[in-house]
Design an enzyme around this catalytic site. Structure first.
Site, PDB file in Angstrom:
ATOM      1  N   LEU A   1     -14.909 -26.995  20.853  1.00 17.94           N
ATOM      2  CA  LEU A   1     -14.271 -26.164  19.837  1.00 17.94           C
ATOM      3  C   LEU A   1     -13.109 -26.990  19.312  1.00 17.94           C
ATOM      4  O   LEU A   1     -12.326 -27.534  20.106  1.00 17.94           O
ATOM      5  CB  LEU A   1     -13.744 -24.863  20.443  1.00 17.94           C
ATOM      6  CG  LEU A   1     -14.769 -23.788  20.802  1.00 17.94           C
ATOM      7  CD1 LEU A   1     -14.087 -22.670  21.588  1.00 17.94           C
ATOM      8  CD2 LEU A   1     -15.413 -23.218  19.546  1.00 17.94           C
ATOM      9  N   ASP A   2     -12.978 -27.131  17.990  1.00 20.41           N
ATOM     10  CA  ASP A   2     -11.877 -27.946  17.482  1.00 20.41           C
ATOM     11  C   ASP A   2     -10.547 -27.307  17.831  1.00 20.41           C
ATOM     12  O   ASP A   2     -10.477 -26.144  18.239  1.00 20.41           O
ATOM     13  CB  ASP A   2     -12.029 -28.196  15.975  1.00 20.41           C
ATOM     14  CG  ASP A   2     -12.095 -26.909  15.170  1.00 20.41           C
ATOM     15  OD1 ASP A   2     -11.143 -26.129  15.256  1.00 20.41           O
ATOM     16  OD2 ASP A   2     -13.102 -26.704  14.462  1.00 20.41           O
ATOM     17  N   ALA A   3      -9.476 -28.084  17.688  1.00 19.60           N
ATOM     18  CA  ALA A   3      -8.162 -27.636  18.155  1.00 19.60           C
ATOM     19  C   ALA A   3      -7.716 -26.341  17.501  1.00 19.60           C
ATOM     20  O   ALA A   3      -7.028 -25.525  18.122  1.00 19.60           O
ATOM     21  CB  ALA A   3      -7.122 -28.737  17.909  1.00 19.60           C
TER      22      ALA A   3
ATOM     23  N   SER B   1      -9.658 -23.901  16.570  1.00 18.69           N
ATOM     24  CA  SER B   1     -10.550 -22.793  16.927  1.00 18.69           C
ATOM     25  C   SER B   1     -10.245 -22.290  18.330  1.00 18.69           C
ATOM     26  O   SER B   1      -9.583 -22.966  19.132  1.00 18.69           O
ATOM     27  CB  SER B   1     -12.011 -23.235  16.832  1.00 18.69           C
ATOM     28  OG  SER B   1     -12.328 -23.629  15.512  1.00 18.69           O
TER      29      SER B   1
END
Length: 228
Positions: free
Chosen positions: A94-96, A98
């Site tokens: 999960l990107d930072a 998200s």
């Protein structure tokens, strides 16, 4: 079930079941039989449990935390948030910006299974956007969108409110939902993963983690379908 509990490969486990060497609560098991944590599973009369060397954790990732085991820039990572006796790694990312559910484990084959589309394990997301949802946006997301040579396809798209979507993926391409929404002229303001296969836990607060149960692992191994 035996593969999930650390007893050889899935093919090996199926061979043991077909040979009548596996029992569940004292009765000979059949392929496809369902179990829960409380069930007694034995091979040749010997109880089988999760392999002690394997760990399976569920984390509710908060924003601002990166989904890696270490970070050269000194940012907090998901591994920093999860107590573990061994080296575990996040399954996918999960990107930072998200948040939401993320599995961490040291079981490489299990991680590969969860990430590969042929495993059929869905990931569900709540997606808030910067303005009102339009029929054109819904149609484009449901048809699929080509972005930078990638065909990005959602399995299901639904509208929850004027500016909130529920999106289910089987693909796992980098920043897929953000790229799809941006390509349609909108921006994501919040993205939360709420489910991985059959695994969901609305009681898990951001930054908290817990062990994944045997029953949950078996359900994930069956493609994320419910085991009961």
């Amino acid at each position: 079930m035996l593969a999930v509990r650390g007893y050889g490969s899935r093919r090996t486990a199926e061979g043991l079941i077909e040979a009548g060497r596996v029992t569940v609560n004292g009765e000979v098991a059949r392929l496809g039989c369902r179990v829960i944590d409380a069930d007694s599973v034995c091979v040749d009369g010997a109880p089988v449990g999760i392999a002690e060397s394997l760990e399976y954790k569920l984390l509710n990732k908060p924003t601002g935390v990166v989904s890696t085991a270490s970070d050269p820039h000194g940012r907090k990572t998901v591994v920093d948030l999860v107590p573990s006796v061994s080296r575990i790694y996040p399954v996918g990312r999960l990107d930072a910006e998200s948040e939401g559910l993320l599995i961490l484990t040291n079981d490489g084959p299990f991680a590969d299974y969860l990430m590969h589309p042929r495993g059929g394990v869905e990931k569900e997301y709540l997606v808030a956007i910067d303005r009102r949802v339009t029929p054109q946006l819904l149609g484009a997301l449901r048809r699929g969108i080509e972005v930078d040579g990638d065909l990005l396809v959602a399995k299901r798209v639904g509208q929850l409110s004027s500016q909130t979507l529920r999106i289910v993926l089987k693909q796992g391409k980098n920043r897929q939902i953000r790229r799809m929404v941006t390509a349609c002229g909108f921006e994501v303001t919040r993205l939360v993963r709420t489910r991985i296969g059959s695994l969901a836990d609305p009681s898990l607060a951001p930054g908290q983690s817990r062990d994944i149960s045997t029953a949950e692992l078996i359900a994930l191994r069956s493609g994320g379908r419910s085991i009961r």
